[in-house]
Design a protein around this motif. Structure first.
Motif, PDB file in Angstrom:
ATOM      1  N   ASN A  40      24.902 -56.001 -43.713  1.00 42.05           N
ATOM      2  CA  ASN A  40      26.238 -55.072 -44.183  1.00 42.05           C
ATOM      3  C   ASN A  40      27.060 -55.922 -45.068  1.00 42.05           C
ATOM      4  O   ASN A  40      27.370 -55.549 -46.161  1.00 42.05           O
ATOM      5  CB  ASN A  40      26.981 -54.427 -42.967  1.00 42.05           C
ATOM      6  CG  ASN A  40      27.824 -53.552 -43.658  1.00 42.05           C
ATOM      7  OD1 ASN A  40      27.632 -52.680 -44.262  1.00 42.05           O
ATOM      8  ND2 ASN A  40      29.279 -53.482 -43.169  1.00 42.05           N
TER       9      ASN A  40
ATOM     10  N   LEU B 166      25.333 -56.616 -48.165  1.00 42.44           N
ATOM     11  CA  LEU B 166      25.405 -55.450 -49.298  1.00 42.44           C
ATOM     12  C   LEU B 166      27.060 -55.196 -49.785  1.00 42.44           C
ATOM     13  O   LEU B 166      27.000 -54.969 -51.049  1.00 42.44           O
ATOM     14  CB  LEU B 166      25.064 -53.869 -48.399  1.00 42.44           C
ATOM     15  CG  LEU B 166      23.662 -53.981 -48.232  1.00 42.44           C
ATOM     16  CD1 LEU B 166      23.648 -52.637 -47.144  1.00 42.44           C
ATOM     17  CD2 LEU B 166      22.911 -53.643 -49.361  1.00 42.44           C
TER      18      LEU B 166
ATOM     19  N   LEU C 255      27.579 -50.399 -46.083  1.00 42.47           N
ATOM     20  CA  LEU C 255      26.845 -49.272 -45.345  1.00 42.47           C
ATOM     21  C   LEU C 255      27.491 -48.703 -43.935  1.00 42.47           C
ATOM     22  O   LEU C 255      27.027 -47.350 -43.810  1.00 42.47           O
ATOM     23  CB  LEU C 255      25.350 -50.084 -44.997  1.00 42.47           C
ATOM     24  CG  LEU C 255      24.422 -49.107 -44.286  1.00 42.47           C
ATOM     25  CD1 LEU C 255      24.082 -47.980 -45.239  1.00 42.47           C
ATOM     26  CD2 LEU C 255      23.269 -50.199 -44.029  1.00 42.47           C
TER      27      LEU C 255
ATOM     28  N   SER D 128      30.076 -46.053 -44.884  1.00 45.00           N
ATOM     29  CA  SER D 128      29.520 -44.888 -45.586  1.00 45.00           C
ATOM     30  C   SER D 128      28.493 -43.917 -44.652  1.00 45.00           C
ATOM     31  O   SER D 128      28.709 -42.870 -44.648  1.00 45.00           O
ATOM     32  CB  SER D 128      28.484 -45.354 -46.599  1.00 45.00           C
ATOM     33  OG  SER D 128      27.328 -46.025 -46.333  1.00 45.00           O
ATOM     34  N   LEU D 129      27.977 -44.720 -43.353  1.00 42.39           N
ATOM     35  CA  LEU D 129      27.214 -43.759 -42.464  1.00 42.39           C
ATOM     36  C   LEU D 129      28.218 -43.203 -41.454  1.00 42.39           C
ATOM     37  O   LEU D 129      28.099 -42.153 -41.038  1.00 42.39           O
ATOM     38  CB  LEU D 129      26.292 -44.911 -41.836  1.00 42.39           C
ATOM     39  CG  LEU D 129      25.190 -45.385 -42.468  1.00 42.39           C
ATOM     40  CD1 LEU D 129      24.399 -46.035 -41.613  1.00 42.39           C
ATOM     41  CD2 LEU D 129      24.274 -44.127 -42.860  1.00 42.39           C
TER      42      LEU D 129
END
Length: 102
Positions: A18, A21, A29, A32-33
């Protein structure tokens, strides 16, 4: 305890991915999830990853871990066989020698 360390290590790897990213693509991530950085579920994931990092400190300071244990166990069961084939049969060679020179 080993199971806890493995779970912690998986969570630390997820956290590292993460962060990679975020650093490379400015994409979070986990946020966003799970509905943003301030959502309750995302904060729980962040907290679990942080606790996992603390647990993984014990892995860092463990001298050799399982490798040290395996080495001491294998030292008791030494194999004296030759590497490329069967052991030489000295008794058979001795009887062959005795028969030739009688």
């Amino acid at each position: 305890m080993q199971t806890l360390k493995r779970i912690a290590l998986v969570l630390v790897i997820i956290g590292a991915i993460n962060w990679g990213l975020i650093g490379l693509f400015e994409f979070d991530l986990v946020a966003s999830l799970f509905g943003g950085q301030t959502s309750g579920l995302a904060r729980i994931i962040y907290t679990l990853v942080g606790i996992s990092g603390i647990i993984c400190l014990s892995i860092l300071f463990d001298p050799l871990g399982e490798a040290d244990h395996d080495r001491t166990v294998n030292a008791r069961h030494v194999n004296y066989g030759v590497e490329f084939g069967e052991d030489f049969d000295y008794e058979r060679e001795k009887t062959d020698y005795d028969e030739r020179f009688r």
